[in-house]
Design a protein around this motif. Sequence first.
Motif, PDB file in Angstrom:
ATOM      1  N   ARG A 217       0.834  -1.199   0.000  1.00 49.10           N
ATOM      2  CA  ARG A 217       0.000   0.000   0.000  1.00 49.10           C
ATOM      3  C   ARG A 217       0.870   1.250   0.000  1.00 49.10           C
ATOM      4  N   LEU A 218       0.300   2.331  -0.487  1.00 49.94           N
ATOM      5  CA  LEU A 218       1.020   3.604  -0.512  1.00 49.94           C
ATOM      6  C   LEU A 218       1.168   4.142   0.902  1.00 49.94           C
ATOM      7  N   ALA A 219       2.332   4.707   1.204  1.00 49.61           N
ATOM      8  CA  ALA A 219       2.557   5.302   2.514  1.00 49.61           C
ATOM      9  C   ALA A 219       1.727   6.573   2.645  1.00 49.61           C
ATOM     10  N   PRO A 220       1.262   6.881   3.843  1.00 51.47           N
ATOM     11  CA  PRO A 220       0.505   8.120   4.053  1.00 51.47           C
ATOM     12  C   PRO A 220       1.303   9.337   3.585  1.00 51.47           C
ATOM     13  N   GLY A 221       0.635  10.229   2.882  1.00 48.98           N
ATOM     14  CA  GLY A 221       1.285  11.449   2.421  1.00 48.98           C
ATOM     15  C   GLY A 221       1.953  11.335   1.077  1.00 48.98           C
ATOM     16  N   THR A 222       1.946  10.137   0.459  1.00 46.88           N
ATOM     17  CA  THR A 222       2.636   9.988  -0.830  1.00 46.88           C
ATOM     18  C   THR A 222       1.697   9.633  -1.974  1.00 46.88           C
ATOM     19  N   ALA A 223       0.418   9.415  -1.685  1.00 49.28           N
ATOM     20  CA  ALA A 223      -0.510   8.945  -2.713  1.00 49.28           C
ATOM     21  C   ALA A 223      -0.636   9.927  -3.873  1.00 49.28           C
ATOM     22  N   GLY A 224      -0.554  11.242  -3.597  1.00 52.91           N
ATOM     23  CA  GLY A 224      -0.721  12.228  -4.655  1.00 52.91           C
ATOM     24  C   GLY A 224       0.575  12.643  -5.319  1.00 52.91           C
ATOM     25  N   LEU A 225       1.676  11.992  -4.977  1.00 51.69           N
ATOM     26  CA  LEU A 225       2.979  12.376  -5.510  1.00 51.69           C
ATOM     27  C   LEU A 225       3.326  11.584  -6.767  1.00 51.69           C
ATOM     28  N   ALA A 226       4.183  12.157  -7.583  1.00 51.63           N
ATOM     29  CA  ALA A 226       4.777  11.449  -8.711  1.00 51.63           C
ATOM     30  C   ALA A 226       6.201  11.048  -8.327  1.00 51.63           C
ATOM     31  N   PRO A 227       6.758  10.011  -8.931  1.00 51.59           N
ATOM     32  CA  PRO A 227       8.145   9.656  -8.630  1.00 51.59           C
ATOM     33  C   PRO A 227       9.067  10.849  -8.897  1.00 51.59           C
ATOM     34  N   ALA A 228       9.931  11.150  -7.941  1.00 48.52           N
ATOM     35  CA  ALA A 228      10.813  12.314  -8.039  1.00 48.52           C
ATOM     36  C   ALA A 228      12.174  11.910  -8.617  1.00 48.52           C
ATOM     37  N   PRO A 229      12.866  12.859  -9.249  1.00 49.03           N
ATOM     38  CA  PRO A 229      14.200  12.555  -9.785  1.00 49.03           C
ATOM     39  C   PRO A 229      15.169  12.125  -8.685  1.00 49.03           C
ATOM     40  N   CYS A 230      15.972  11.151  -9.007  1.00 51.29           N
ATOM     41  CA  CYS A 230      16.973  10.662  -8.058  1.00 51.29           C
ATOM     42  C   CYS A 230      18.051  11.729  -7.868  1.00 51.29           C
ATOM     43  N   PRO A 231      18.401  12.079  -6.627  1.00 49.91           N
ATOM     44  CA  PRO A 231      19.482  13.042  -6.411  1.00 49.91           C
ATOM     45  C   PRO A 231      20.764  12.596  -7.103  1.00 49.91           C
ATOM     46  N   ARG A 232      21.472  13.538  -7.679  1.00 52.65           N
ATOM     47  CA  ARG A 232      22.662  13.208  -8.462  1.00 52.65           C
ATOM     48  C   ARG A 232      23.693  12.438  -7.638  1.00 52.65           C
ATOM     49  N   ALA A 233      23.892  12.851  -6.401  1.00 55.03           N
ATOM     50  CA  ALA A 233      24.886  12.176  -5.561  1.00 55.03           C
ATOM     51  C   ALA A 233      24.487  10.725  -5.310  1.00 55.03           C
ATOM     52  N   LEU A 234      23.206  10.477  -5.098  1.00 52.35           N
ATOM     53  CA  LEU A 234      22.747   9.112  -4.901  1.00 52.35           C
ATOM     54  C   LEU A 234      22.852   8.330  -6.200  1.00 52.35           C
ATOM     55  N   LEU A 235      22.539   8.976  -7.320  1.00 53.94           N
ATOM     56  CA  LEU A 235      22.636   8.314  -8.618  1.00 53.94           C
ATOM     57  C   LEU A 235      24.065   7.837  -8.878  1.00 53.94           C
ATOM     58  N   ARG A 236      25.048   8.641  -8.477  1.00 60.16           N
ATOM     59  CA  ARG A 236      26.442   8.225  -8.652  1.00 60.16           C
ATOM     60  C   ARG A 236      26.758   6.982  -7.827  1.00 60.16           C
ATOM     61  N   LEU A 237      26.149   6.860  -6.648  1.00 59.27           N
ATOM     62  CA  LEU A 237      26.358   5.670  -5.826  1.00 59.27           C
ATOM     63  C   LEU A 237      25.702   4.441  -6.447  1.00 59.27           C
ATOM     64  N   LEU A 238      24.584   4.662  -7.131  1.00 59.54           N
ATOM     65  CA  LEU A 238      23.864   3.549  -7.744  1.00 59.54           C
ATOM     66  C   LEU A 238      24.508   3.074  -9.035  1.00 59.54           C
ATOM     67  N   THR A 239      25.330   3.917  -9.647  1.00 56.95           N
ATOM     68  CA  THR A 239      25.987   3.576 -10.909  1.00 56.95           C
ATOM     69  C   THR A 239      27.486   3.771 -10.754  1.00 56.95           C
ATOM     70  N   PRO A 240      28.167   2.891 -10.021  1.00 55.79           N
ATOM     71  CA  PRO A 240      29.615   3.032  -9.823  1.00 55.79           C
ATOM     72  C   PRO A 240      30.351   2.937 -11.140  1.00 55.79           C
ATOM     73  N   PRO A 241      31.512   3.581 -11.252  1.00 53.52           N
ATOM     74  CA  PRO A 241      32.284   3.525 -12.496  1.00 53.52           C
ATOM     75  C   PRO A 241      32.588   2.081 -12.874  1.00 53.52           C
ATOM     76  N   ALA A 242      32.528   1.826 -14.166  1.00 53.15           N
ATOM     77  CA  ALA A 242      32.831   0.473 -14.640  1.00 53.15           C
ATOM     78  C   ALA A 242      34.275   0.122 -14.322  1.00 53.15           C
ATOM     79  N   ARG A 243      34.484  -1.055 -13.796  1.00 52.55           N
ATOM     80  CA  ARG A 243      35.839  -1.499 -13.485  1.00 52.55           C
ATOM     81  C   ARG A 243      36.460  -2.156 -14.714  1.00 52.55           C
ATOM     82  N   PRO A 244      37.789  -2.111 -14.832  1.00 56.05           N
ATOM     83  CA  PRO A 244      38.440  -2.788 -15.966  1.00 56.05           C
ATOM     84  C   PRO A 244      38.073  -4.266 -15.969  1.00 56.05           C
ATOM     85  N   ARG A 245      37.838  -4.786 -17.155  1.00 59.97           N
ATOM     86  CA  ARG A 245      37.437  -6.181 -17.261  1.00 59.97           C
ATOM     87  C   ARG A 245      38.449  -6.981 -18.069  1.00 59.97           C
TER      88      ARG A 245
END
Length: 321
Positions: A217-245
């Motif tokens: 179920r949706l958390a209280p206070g979020t039902a009317g919201l749209a997905p928000a852009p991921c903060p850039r700093a967090l996005l960098r953590l989610l996409t670490p630089p590719a390591r040499p292969r």
Amino acid sequence: MATTLRQTATPALAHALSAAERGLPVFPLSPAKLPALRSPHRDEPGGPSLCRGECGRPGHGVHDATTDPAGVRALFAAAPWATGYGIACGRPPYRLIGIDLDVGPADGAVTPGPSRGPRANPLRDLGDLRGPAPDYLRESAPDSVAALQHLAFQHLFTLPDTVVVLTPSGGRHIWLTGPPDVVVPNSAGRLAPGIDVRGAGGYLVGPGSVTARGAYRLAPGTAGLAPAPCPRALLRLLTPPARPRHARDRPARGHGLVQFVLAAHEGQRNTRLFWAACRAYEHGFGDALTEALVDAAVRTGLNEREARATIASAARLTSGP
């Protein structure tokens, strides 16, 4: 039970259609949170097919996901036992990223906190870094919440107001959106303990779904919201630089993962194998390391079939679109 599942399928379809109307690609799920339709290639000779829906038949899991109302109805008509729906991550227009916080108590029960009225958005207190987690998070075994707070403080980002889905076990799914030029991979526990990431090729259980453990179920206070852009700093953590292969790098990394599995004691063998397989697939050499991981797991006491099933689960979780 069959009658109950047929009755539950109607609201599941309604929720799925509502999500599709908002541009979220959906497909039916079983009460176990797995794709409701079996692969049409399961009985083909030569092993599982790598088809991702190109054959035109349903049964390809997240690759069946669609925003077309007629397509959604057809999928649910083929799976009348479905009690929920999955939302494909990484797909336009939202390119959804799911941050899965495991904040449920050990016994799986949800401990509700006090009501805070219409502003009870679990992210507003979590994101501002001005104090401890709110009661409704703190009272529910907040290890992953504390880890996310620490990351926000360390990397100087604030979580925006966005959609949050409450899971039956007390967890939280935070919905964020990614830019078109960034592919966020799936991961389990890499960002921090208790935090999984659903990205390209993954899916989130949609709100309104009913599973064997309860309803999402949706958390209280979020039902009317749209997905928000991921903060850039967090996005960098989610996409670490590719390591040499380079080929010369693989044996060393692979050797460490194999040794990690070999060091497993009873009660942690599956967990260690799954973690090692996830890391191998995330770094691009999972298939090459499979036999070594299976051998290591068998030497610790797992049977070969169980070991291969665990590695296959890791491959599915970390696979791209």
